[in-house]
Design a protein around this motif. Sequence first.
Motif, PDB file in Angstrom:
ATOM      1  N   PHE A 298       2.414  -0.810   3.712  1.00 45.29           N
ATOM      2  CA  PHE A 298       2.822  -1.031   5.100  1.00 45.29           C
ATOM      3  C   PHE A 298       4.110  -0.255   5.324  1.00 45.29           C
ATOM      4  CE2 PHE A 298       4.427  -4.330   8.390  1.00 45.29           C
ATOM      5  CZ  PHE A 298       4.023  -3.510   9.434  1.00 45.29           C
ATOM      6  N   LYS A 299       4.015   0.835   6.088  1.00 48.62           N
ATOM      7  CA  LYS A 299       5.171   1.672   6.384  1.00 48.62           C
ATOM      8  C   LYS A 299       5.412   1.641   7.897  1.00 48.62           C
ATOM      9  CE  LYS A 299       4.594   4.850   2.480  1.00 48.62           C
ATOM     10  NZ  LYS A 299       4.494   6.275   2.051  1.00 48.62           N
TER      11      LYS A 299
ATOM     12  N   LEU B 242       5.050 -12.948   6.230  1.00 46.91           N
ATOM     13  CA  LEU B 242       4.906 -11.614   5.651  1.00 46.91           C
ATOM     14  C   LEU B 242       4.935 -11.657   4.127  1.00 46.91           C
ATOM     15  CD1 LEU B 242       4.772  -8.522   6.002  1.00 46.91           C
ATOM     16  CD2 LEU B 242       7.257  -8.512   6.217  1.00 46.91           C
ATOM     17  N   THR B 243       5.674 -12.585   3.593  1.00 41.46           N
ATOM     18  CA  THR B 243       5.793 -12.677   2.130  1.00 41.46           C
ATOM     19  C   THR B 243       4.550 -13.271   1.487  1.00 41.46           C
ATOM     20  OG1 THR B 243       6.794 -14.871   2.133  1.00 41.46           O
ATOM     21  CG2 THR B 243       8.269 -13.005   2.411  1.00 41.46           C
TER      22      THR B 243
ATOM     23  N   LEU C 198       0.457  -6.679  -1.409  1.00 36.36           N
ATOM     24  CA  LEU C 198       1.377  -5.672  -0.893  1.00 36.36           C
ATOM     25  C   LEU C 198       2.148  -5.015  -2.033  1.00 36.36           C
ATOM     26  CD1 LEU C 198       2.158  -4.686   1.975  1.00 36.36           C
ATOM     27  CD2 LEU C 198       4.125  -6.217   1.841  1.00 36.36           C
TER      28      LEU C 198
ATOM     29  N   LEU D  93       6.487  -1.640   1.051  1.00 30.81           N
ATOM     30  CA  LEU D  93       6.901  -2.166   2.351  1.00 30.81           C
ATOM     31  C   LEU D  93       8.132  -1.406   2.838  1.00 30.81           C
ATOM     32  CD1 LEU D  93       6.716  -4.164   4.695  1.00 30.81           C
ATOM     33  CD2 LEU D  93       8.022  -5.801   3.318  1.00 30.81           C
ATOM     34  N   TYR D  94       7.976  -0.682   3.950  1.00 31.99           N
ATOM     35  CA  TYR D  94       9.079   0.015   4.597  1.00 31.99           C
ATOM     36  C   TYR D  94       9.267  -0.550   6.001  1.00 31.99           C
ATOM     37  CZ  TYR D  94       9.213   3.796   1.105  1.00 31.99           C
ATOM     38  OH  TYR D  94       9.341   4.531  -0.052  1.00 31.99           O
ATOM     39  N   LEU D  95      10.409  -1.206   6.235  1.00 29.77           N
ATOM     40  CA  LEU D  95      10.773  -1.682   7.571  1.00 29.77           C
ATOM     41  C   LEU D  95      12.162  -1.185   7.953  1.00 29.77           C
ATOM     42  CD1 LEU D  95       9.481  -5.384   7.384  1.00 29.77           C
ATOM     43  CD2 LEU D  95       8.500  -3.508   8.717  1.00 29.77           C
TER      44      LEU D  95
ATOM     45  N   TRP E  98       5.034 -11.824  -3.314  1.00 32.90           N
ATOM     46  CA  TRP E  98       5.061 -10.371  -3.419  1.00 32.90           C
ATOM     47  C   TRP E  98       5.030  -9.947  -4.888  1.00 32.90           C
ATOM     48  CZ3 TRP E  98       9.482  -9.161   0.600  1.00 32.90           C
ATOM     49  CH2 TRP E  98       8.934  -9.127   1.900  1.00 32.90           C
TER      50      TRP E  98
ATOM     51  N   LEU F 194       4.708  -6.127  -5.445  1.00 27.11           N
ATOM     52  CA  LEU F 194       5.577  -5.226  -4.694  1.00 27.11           C
ATOM     53  C   LEU F 194       6.363  -4.295  -5.619  1.00 27.11           C
ATOM     54  CD1 LEU F 194       6.139  -4.901  -1.629  1.00 27.11           C
ATOM     55  CD2 LEU F 194       8.290  -6.093  -2.032  1.00 27.11           C
TER      56      LEU F 194
ATOM     57  N   LEU G 253      10.575  -1.926  -1.729  1.00 27.66           N
ATOM     58  CA  LEU G 253      11.020  -2.742  -0.594  1.00 27.66           C
ATOM     59  C   LEU G 253      12.208  -2.041   0.058  1.00 27.66           C
ATOM     60  CD1 LEU G 253      10.994  -5.288   1.147  1.00 27.66           C
ATOM     61  CD2 LEU G 253      12.423  -6.398  -0.587  1.00 27.66           C
TER      62      LEU G 253
END
Length: 995
Positions: A480-481, A495-496, A501, A504-506, A522, A525, A528
Amino acid sequence: MTSHSPSPPHLLFFLFIFLTSGVSSQQFLTSERTTLLNLKQSWGNPTSLINWNSTSSPCRWPEVQCRRGSVVLLRLDNKELTGSIPPFICNLSNLESVLLLHNSLTGEFPRVLYNCSKLIKLDISQNMFIGRLPDDIDRLSRLEFLELGANNFTGDIPPAIGNLSSLISLQLYGNLFNGTIPPEIGNLSNLETLGLAYNEFADPEIPSEFGKLNALKVLWMTATNLVGKLPKSLSNLVNLEEFDLSLNNLEGEIVPELFILRHLRSVFLYKNNFSGQIPSVIQSLNLSQIDISMNRFNGSIPDDFGKLQKLEVFNLYSNQFSGEIPASISQIPTLRIFRVFRNNLTGELPPEFGLHSKLEAFEVSENKFTGKLPESLCAGGSLTGVTAFSNNLTGELPRSLERCDRITTIQLYDNNFTGEIPSGIWTLSNISSLRLAGNSFSGELPSKVARNLSRLEISNNNFSGQIPPEISSWVKLNVFKASNNQFSGEIPAELTALSELTVLYLDGNSLSGELPSQIKSWSSLTILNLARNRLSGHIPASLTSLQDLLDLDLSENQFSGQIPSQLNNLITSLNLSANKLTGKIPSSFDNMAYQNSFLDNLNLCSSRITTLQNCFATTSQSNKFSPKIIAMIIILSAFVLLTSILSMMLMFRGYVNSNPKRIHTTWKLTSFHKMDFSETNILSSMTEANVIGAGGSGKVYRIGVGPPRGYIAVKRICNKNRLDHNQENEFTSEVQILCSVRHSNIVKLLCCISDQNSKLLVYEYMVHQSLDKWLHGRKRNLDPGSVPGFVLDWPRRLQIAIGAAQGLCYMHHDCSPPIVHRDVKSSNILLDSEFNAKIADFGVAKILEKQKPGEGDMSYIVGSLGYFAPEYAYTSRINERIDVYSFGVVLLELVTGKEANEGDEDSNLAEWAWKHYGEGDCVVGALDLEIKDLDTHLEEMSMVFKLGLICTSTLPSSRPSMKDVLEILRRSNPLDQLPEGMKQGREGFDVAPSY
């Protein structure tokens, strides 16, 4: 009583002839049955011939065909035959056709068949015959069909083959021919099919005499080392239907007359060095497939392509075409595959694409197209993918895409699209990848997405609003970018919950509030990135439970408090800069390797990072020690330090006196890189406590050398007395190769140290050790150095496969002369902290210098059981294809989770995999069920499984090169790029195209 008149004499004569001929015919058939039963015994009494017995008529056996009571045809394909062809086969005196394909027959070319005087058809393809074809092969003068493909024949094709004037089909594909192509083949005036593909001819040009083959319908010369230009005489092949010269080194322009041949149905010229423009006049109206990709063609796409009303496949990608796409191409009613990506095409895409045909693939990325995406792409209902990234396309997405139920991927990133995403696209039933980054899309995230969506990339757009709590239903999401948008509000705890996942880029949004305190879900993951937001509060302690986390970026926020002390020490990229953090940096990150990770945190301190406050100074200042106390501490510390140094010197002096052969002056150090340690660091730490592995040649140690390197690995090659010849060779080979190569996917040899009895090879240390331990360690109670129970997910496995392929590709194609590893296996693929693969252990590697015939053979076999290629066992030939086979086994390990020697009964992994596939079993049944995201990546894993099969073909010439393997692995649909002849190629599988 009625009396009968005597029979006429001529009736008695004919009755006598009939009865005697019947007895003779019966005796003849009995003799042929005996010959057939002897053949069965000679070929190992296969169970597939169980109906061959001494009581039934051979003419009723399904493998036998008779005419007038005599055997004329033997059809014994795929019957598990072994051994050779015995001379008594020609006791079947009327035999016309011998079909022995797809078996395990051995020996040289069966000259015993010269005695079969009526032989018309001979097919011994897909066996294990070796040697040269005989110079007098023309003694089989009545042959019409000669099928010798997929064997191990070598040398030249004899010119005498041009004397077989009745030949209709000549198939010599998939052998080891390395001589010349005889021009005498041009004398075969009746020849309709010529298959010479997948041989390594000695830099041949296409003989101009081939232009005399007026009856030729199929010319198949894929991957035959062809050079030079196409001879103009090929324009005389007026009956040509299939033309395949792909995967060669041909150059120059295409013969203009080629596209005028009226019977031509397919043209495959991909991956050559052709240049120039495509002829503007195209009259081959029967063309259904054109693949001229991966060349250097330029100019515009001719308008005449639009006249090809039977065209199904149109591949022009990876060239230098310019100009616009002719609108007439979009109107072809049969068009299924359209690929023109990676060119210099301009203008707008014709709007009628998909309106007139059932379009399946539409790939136009990496051009300079403008305007809108065609509205009707999915009108036929068959579209599986839209790939149009890296163009200048504008406007909104067509709403018609909402009805594309078969679509699996939409890749439109790096364009100028605007507007909101049509709601139906988010929920397309089969979509797994949606990549829209680098546009000007707007709107909010939906509450519901497709069940299979595993990759969502929407960075650098104008999306806004909050991340919906319903995101917890996006259960298959893997990547998810969403960087650099306008998302706001808090990061929802839901989301967690996404356990699959990995990325993850937010970063670069307007998110605020605290991070959810519980984020244990996660578990997979690895990356992050929440940088450049307005997040606040403490960094959650639950981050310490993310054992796979390798990259953490929380910079430019408002986090406060202390950094969790147990933060995963496997993290290789850490950025906590520009926050309000306080306290001491955790010891695992308190070194100069992370000196830029904590900038602009005024209240952080460190013991080792010079750009931050010193924790000791801070403590001293806070406690306000008097100058006298500080002076006493300094004096005492200096005294302790001096005493320690003197003690160590005395100990080392005693060690040297008692071990005269071990003093440093007897060791010779040769460095290949800048060193931040000395031989003393190494020698003093080679203790049993530091041993991390052992093999036949010695032990491997992990030795700490301090920052910034941390650790090194030392391989000790030694003997109780002096090194034997093989150990000397192993050391020499490793040093000779590794000191000269530089590649990120080959382990780095830092230096070597040697004395009379030992050789030390010093490498960069690989944190995650070998791939073998990660795949099979738990079966042998070995700890791969990770979380108990952790299993490599598929993205990492694919990453490892690509990395290892890059290393081998460099060795085979970029080194001059090439290097063959000869011992590729999962235990010789090492993994660094980011799971990047590096090829290791070059002790038996071979540099392929130019050699005379026979010099490439080895007197002994090296390698590991389950990994070395079958031809290596009986020819000891050294070439790059043995590495390809071994790498194919590694691919099968990655996909199935099985070990190289793990199969059924006496079979190994490669044999088991081919058997599984050959019996028609579902590929899913062969995959490693421990992979968490099996469903998400099922298609990709199936493709790599099939690639592993191709690499482990028993025929070396049927295996792809490492360059091709790498290209296939890098593509999202790997086998789409394989030529038809490479999609299969082992016993029981047809390697020939379906002409």
